[in-house]
Motif scaffolding. Sequence first.
Motif, PDB file in Angstrom:
ATOM      1  N   ILE A   4     -27.599 -53.284  28.075  1.00 45.64           N
ATOM      2  CA  ILE A   4     -26.982 -54.339  28.867  1.00 45.64           C
ATOM      3  C   ILE A   4     -28.005 -54.786  29.900  1.00 45.64           C
ATOM      4  O   ILE A   4     -28.578 -53.966  30.615  1.00 45.64           O
ATOM      5  CB  ILE A   4     -25.706 -53.820  29.576  1.00 45.64           C
ATOM      6  CG1 ILE A   4     -24.691 -53.334  28.540  1.00 45.64           C
ATOM      7  CG2 ILE A   4     -25.105 -54.898  30.450  1.00 45.64           C
ATOM      8  CD1 ILE A   4     -23.491 -52.637  29.152  1.00 45.64           C
ATOM      9  N   SER A   8     -26.640 -59.155  33.994  1.00 44.25           N
ATOM     10  CA  SER A   8     -25.439 -59.698  33.378  1.00 44.25           C
ATOM     11  C   SER A   8     -24.175 -59.295  34.140  1.00 44.25           C
ATOM     12  O   SER A   8     -24.143 -58.300  34.858  1.00 44.25           O
ATOM     13  CB  SER A   8     -25.320 -59.217  31.926  1.00 44.25           C
ATOM     14  OG  SER A   8     -24.969 -57.847  31.890  1.00 44.25           O
ATOM     15  N   ASN A  10     -21.522 -58.286  32.680  1.00 46.18           N
ATOM     16  CA  ASN A  10     -21.077 -57.074  32.013  1.00 46.18           C
ATOM     17  C   ASN A  10     -21.687 -55.838  32.691  1.00 46.18           C
ATOM     18  O   ASN A  10     -20.998 -54.849  32.921  1.00 46.18           O
ATOM     19  CB  ASN A  10     -21.467 -57.121  30.531  1.00 46.18           C
ATOM     20  CG  ASN A  10     -20.837 -56.015  29.724  1.00 46.18           C
ATOM     21  OD1 ASN A  10     -19.964 -55.297  30.184  1.00 46.18           O
ATOM     22  ND2 ASN A  10     -21.295 -55.869  28.496  1.00 46.18           N
ATOM     23  N   ASN A  13     -20.018 -55.360  36.105  1.00 42.77           N
ATOM     24  CA  ASN A  13     -18.666 -54.808  35.935  1.00 42.77           C
ATOM     25  C   ASN A  13     -18.716 -53.325  35.578  1.00 42.77           C
ATOM     26  O   ASN A  13     -17.927 -52.532  36.087  1.00 42.77           O
ATOM     27  CB  ASN A  13     -17.905 -55.567  34.848  1.00 42.77           C
ATOM     28  CG  ASN A  13     -17.511 -56.952  35.282  1.00 42.77           C
ATOM     29  OD1 ASN A  13     -17.440 -57.243  36.481  1.00 42.77           O
ATOM     30  ND2 ASN A  13     -17.284 -57.828  34.326  1.00 42.77           N
ATOM     31  N   ARG A  14     -19.644 -52.968  34.713  1.00 42.44           N
ATOM     32  CA  ARG A  14     -19.777 -51.561  34.317  1.00 42.44           C
ATOM     33  C   ARG A  14     -20.162 -50.698  35.512  1.00 42.44           C
ATOM     34  O   ARG A  14     -19.633 -49.601  35.692  1.00 42.44           O
ATOM     35  CB  ARG A  14     -20.815 -51.441  33.202  1.00 42.44           C
ATOM     36  CG  ARG A  14     -20.916 -50.058  32.634  1.00 42.44           C
ATOM     37  CD  ARG A  14     -21.854 -50.039  31.455  1.00 42.44           C
ATOM     38  NE  ARG A  14     -21.757 -48.783  30.769  1.00 42.44           N
ATOM     39  CZ  ARG A  14     -22.274 -48.544  29.599  1.00 42.44           C
ATOM     40  NH1 ARG A  14     -22.923 -49.486  28.967  1.00 42.44           N
ATOM     41  NH2 ARG A  14     -22.168 -47.362  29.047  1.00 42.44           N
TER      42      ARG A  14
END
Length: 119
Positions: A4, A8, A10, A13-14
């Motif tokens: 990832i 990003s 994503n 969020n992770r």
Amino acid sequence: MGKIKKTSTNYENRQILDAECEEVYAANLIGGRWTIAICCYLAGGKLRFSELRRRMPNITERMLTLHLRKMEANRLVKRTVYAEVPPRVEYELTDIGEQLVPILDMLKKWGTKHKETIQ
């Protein structure tokens, strides 16, 4: 096992979920198609790369290598190289990796019950 990008949404969020929810953090460490399977096989003791590969015939050598490296980086697996000809490399669960064994046993029991429930 795509990486990832750190820029990003994503990834962001992770990172937030990992920080706020220990269950998500743990799931991310053992998530993936092969990580739990590797842990299950290593729960029985040390194995060489070729032995792991034989027990999981559907995994490619590259994918097994990538997973073992990730698991080693996460300190779930210890890799020992012996100074022999030909070289011998063994993999085993670390102490923290060994702590997953009872959890894997519980997952197995839960999976069995779930299969029975939905059939």
